[in-house]
Write a protein that holds these residues in place. Sequence first.
Motif, PDB file in Angstrom:
ATOM      1  N   ALA A  66       6.212  11.486   4.278  1.00 28.96           N
ATOM      2  CA  ALA A  66       5.687  11.280   5.534  1.00 28.96           C
ATOM      3  C   ALA A  66       6.648  11.259   6.623  1.00 28.96           C
ATOM      4  O   ALA A  66       7.925  10.894   6.330  1.00 28.96           O
ATOM      5  CB  ALA A  66       5.036   9.586   5.799  1.00 28.96           C
TER       6      ALA A  66
ATOM      7  N   PRO B 109       0.608  -1.247   0.005  1.00 30.29           N
ATOM      8  CA  PRO B 109      -0.069   0.066  -0.056  1.00 30.29           C
ATOM      9  C   PRO B 109       1.001   1.372   0.063  1.00 30.29           C
ATOM     10  O   PRO B 109       2.038   1.255   0.363  1.00 30.29           O
ATOM     11  CB  PRO B 109      -0.922  -0.078   1.209  1.00 30.29           C
ATOM     12  CG  PRO B 109      -0.536  -1.593   1.696  1.00 30.29           C
ATOM     13  CD  PRO B 109       0.553  -1.957   1.050  1.00 30.29           C
ATOM     14  N   ASP B 110       0.416   2.365  -0.632  1.00 30.20           N
ATOM     15  CA  ASP B 110       1.058   3.848  -0.612  1.00 30.20           C
ATOM     16  C   ASP B 110       1.633   3.887   0.772  1.00 30.20           C
ATOM     17  O   ASP B 110       2.648   4.495   0.645  1.00 30.20           O
ATOM     18  CB  ASP B 110       0.389   4.682  -1.103  1.00 30.20           C
ATOM     19  CG  ASP B 110      -0.176   4.400  -2.756  1.00 30.20           C
ATOM     20  OD1 ASP B 110       0.746   3.580  -3.263  1.00 30.20           O
ATOM     21  OD2 ASP B 110      -1.038   5.051  -3.297  1.00 30.20           O
ATOM     22  N   THR B 111       1.022   3.667   1.758  1.00 34.10           N
ATOM     23  CA  THR B 111       1.413   4.304   3.188  1.00 34.10           C
ATOM     24  C   THR B 111       2.362   3.437   3.753  1.00 34.10           C
ATOM     25  O   THR B 111       2.922   3.843   4.838  1.00 34.10           O
ATOM     26  CB  THR B 111       0.007   4.191   4.189  1.00 34.10           C
ATOM     27  OG1 THR B 111      -0.616   3.007   4.148  1.00 34.10           O
ATOM     28  CG2 THR B 111      -1.056   5.226   3.725  1.00 34.10           C
ATOM     29  N   LEU B 112       2.521   2.245   3.164  1.00 39.32           N
ATOM     30  CA  LEU B 112       3.683   1.444   3.809  1.00 39.32           C
ATOM     31  C   LEU B 112       4.817   1.264   2.776  1.00 39.32           C
ATOM     32  O   LEU B 112       5.961   0.587   3.187  1.00 39.32           O
ATOM     33  CB  LEU B 112       3.210   0.006   3.913  1.00 39.32           C
ATOM     34  CG  LEU B 112       1.900  -0.019   4.792  1.00 39.32           C
ATOM     35  CD1 LEU B 112       1.572  -1.538   5.249  1.00 39.32           C
ATOM     36  CD2 LEU B 112       2.197   0.424   6.332  1.00 39.32           C
ATOM     37  N   ARG B 113       4.739   1.692   1.769  1.00 37.32           N
ATOM     38  CA  ARG B 113       5.697   1.394   0.583  1.00 37.32           C
ATOM     39  C   ARG B 113       7.198   2.569   1.097  1.00 37.32           C
ATOM     40  O   ARG B 113       6.801   3.643   1.199  1.00 37.32           O
ATOM     41  CB  ARG B 113       5.367   2.089  -0.708  1.00 37.32           C
ATOM     42  CG  ARG B 113       6.230   1.899  -1.894  1.00 37.32           C
ATOM     43  CD  ARG B 113       5.683   2.066  -3.116  1.00 37.32           C
ATOM     44  NE  ARG B 113       4.719   1.572  -3.457  1.00 37.32           N
ATOM     45  CZ  ARG B 113       3.455   1.906  -4.216  1.00 37.32           C
ATOM     46  NH1 ARG B 113       3.337   3.191  -4.425  1.00 37.32           N
ATOM     47  NH2 ARG B 113       2.348   1.457  -4.246  1.00 37.32           N
TER      48      ARG B 113
ATOM     49  N   GLN C 207      14.533   8.312   7.406  1.00 31.89           N
ATOM     50  CA  GLN C 207      13.256   7.973   6.890  1.00 31.89           C
ATOM     51  C   GLN C 207      13.715   7.094   5.451  1.00 31.89           C
ATOM     52  O   GLN C 207      13.041   6.152   5.355  1.00 31.89           O
ATOM     53  CB  GLN C 207      12.952   9.268   5.905  1.00 31.89           C
ATOM     54  CG  GLN C 207      12.262  10.239   7.065  1.00 31.89           C
ATOM     55  CD  GLN C 207      11.971  11.734   6.375  1.00 31.89           C
ATOM     56  OE1 GLN C 207      12.603  12.211   5.561  1.00 31.89           O
ATOM     57  NE2 GLN C 207      10.772  12.312   6.910  1.00 31.89           N
TER      58      GLN C 207
ATOM     59  N   GLY D 201       6.366   5.361   3.991  1.00 30.68           N
ATOM     60  CA  GLY D 201       6.031   5.455   2.792  1.00 30.68           C
ATOM     61  C   GLY D 201       5.448   6.862   2.295  1.00 30.68           C
ATOM     62  O   GLY D 201       5.793   7.725   3.076  1.00 30.68           O
ATOM     63  N   HIS D 202       5.199   7.203   1.245  1.00 33.28           N
ATOM     64  CA  HIS D 202       4.483   8.448   0.663  1.00 33.28           C
ATOM     65  C   HIS D 202       3.148   8.457   0.325  1.00 33.28           C
ATOM     66  O   HIS D 202       2.402   7.294  -0.108  1.00 33.28           O
ATOM     67  CB  HIS D 202       5.267   9.143  -0.281  1.00 33.28           C
ATOM     68  CG  HIS D 202       5.347   8.288  -1.710  1.00 33.28           C
ATOM     69  ND1 HIS D 202       6.310   7.200  -1.582  1.00 33.28           N
ATOM     70  CD2 HIS D 202       4.551   8.382  -2.669  1.00 33.28           C
ATOM     71  CE1 HIS D 202       6.087   6.616  -3.183  1.00 33.28           C
ATOM     72  NE2 HIS D 202       5.205   7.148  -3.557  1.00 33.28           N
ATOM     73  N   GLU D 203       2.377   9.367   0.434  1.00 34.60           N
ATOM     74  CA  GLU D 203       0.902   9.521   0.085  1.00 34.60           C
ATOM     75  C   GLU D 203       0.747  10.459  -0.929  1.00 34.60           C
ATOM     76  O   GLU D 203       1.572  11.469  -0.972  1.00 34.60           O
ATOM     77  CB  GLU D 203      -0.088   9.576   1.078  1.00 34.60           C
ATOM     78  CG  GLU D 203      -0.135   8.421   2.045  1.00 34.60           C
ATOM     79  CD  GLU D 203      -0.975   8.720   3.136  1.00 34.60           C
ATOM     80  OE1 GLU D 203      -1.448   9.886   3.346  1.00 34.60           O
ATOM     81  OE2 GLU D 203      -1.567   7.840   3.752  1.00 34.60           O
TER      82      GLU D 203
END
Length: 459
Positions: A458, A288-292, A439, A446-448
Amino acid sequence: MIDIDIHHPVIKALAALLLLILWRRWAPVSYWYLFVFPRKAVWLRWSWRHVASGCGLTKKRQRWWFTTIPGLVASTGVVRVKRRFQRVAVDTKPWMGLPKPTRNGFRITFHLLDGQVPDDYAKVCERLAHAWRIEAVRVVGSRPGRVTLQGITQDPLTHVAPAEPPTEPSAGWSADDLLRPVVGVLETGAAWRMDFRLIPHWINVGATQSGKSNLLNALIVSLSPQPVAMVGFDLKGGVELSVYGPRLSALATTREQCLDLLADLITVMGSRMLACRRHGVRDIWQLPDTLRPIPVIILIDELAELFLTADKAEKDQVTRTATALLRIAQLGRAFGIHLLLSGQRIGSDLGPGVTALRAQIGGRVCHRVNDPETAVMTLGDLDPDALVAARSIAPEMPGVAVITGADGRWYRARSGYVSTEAAERAAHTFADLTPSWAQVAASGLGHELPANGNPELAA
């Protein structure tokens, strides 16, 4: 005072001729579409049989034919003629589709004859270019039984518009452009994208003033607005990559620092490997984008400096460096770690580590080089014609290079001019997007992409 009759036929003809000359000078694209291409298309269709025969693209086939065979001549001088229906061998040309115009030429699709493959047409592209009186011909597509050629009437690499770097931190970008920076123009007129998602690692070689550094500037300008981390290796003491310092997450300028940074990158790669295994995916792009994790681009300037040895201690360091780079080249793609290796000279004399590393890198960019071995090391395992094209790059055309395409073929390309000052401004403009090493090392970071399309790293 001379009285000129503007309605005189000669005056009208001169005015029309002047109008056409100005039209061709100031609007060459519309002039090509309306005046030149229709005549060119008719000539291409009319002369195709002779051109195909001259280029060896025809095949002998048996056809039923009503023939006239002269018989014996009688003493009276009368010729006895026999007519019969028989099979004869005739030359058959490949079927040509209707030429379709493009901005810089045209495209034509051909039906392959029995036993032909697209490579048969790729081998005679230079002959076709001379026969059609155009700049170049390239194979640009193929499917079962078909091959598509593109004719280039004017070389689009002669005048490439300088790239205009973004000047605002809020410059938007599309998610489709992530790790697909546009750095110049291909000889087909299309944009030249260094697609790290498709070809994860690249070699960039070229002599001094060949355009190698300009390509790096264009790459920095295109990648700076994106949520990626860039890491630099510069054994020139940092004089080459330090100007991009605000946008670099790390910069190594000595051999010891390079070894430490490579070890850290391998540790990061290992943690990302465990994260992918924990989530049951094969690469970070399935997360997922939030975990990438943040993608990492490793920029290495003067690769030869990493492999030169002066004593036994340096030989051990070179071995460790080569092993680390080879591990990243083999495993880095799935975990978002990519290589861009630059240098003036890359030869087998630098050691087996360079040869093994080259075998793992699919992206090749060869500018004008001083020695043939560098061109062979970069392009020799792809196509002999690519070597000829690379050795023929003129010194007065900096930025022109022979590159590998996503389709496995080679193309001539040219990067748009980007000054070092422009690249430095871009690095300062987007310095706030530079991720810290903490980071980068965080495997779950990850990034959104918010609604406006701008990246937000993030914390």
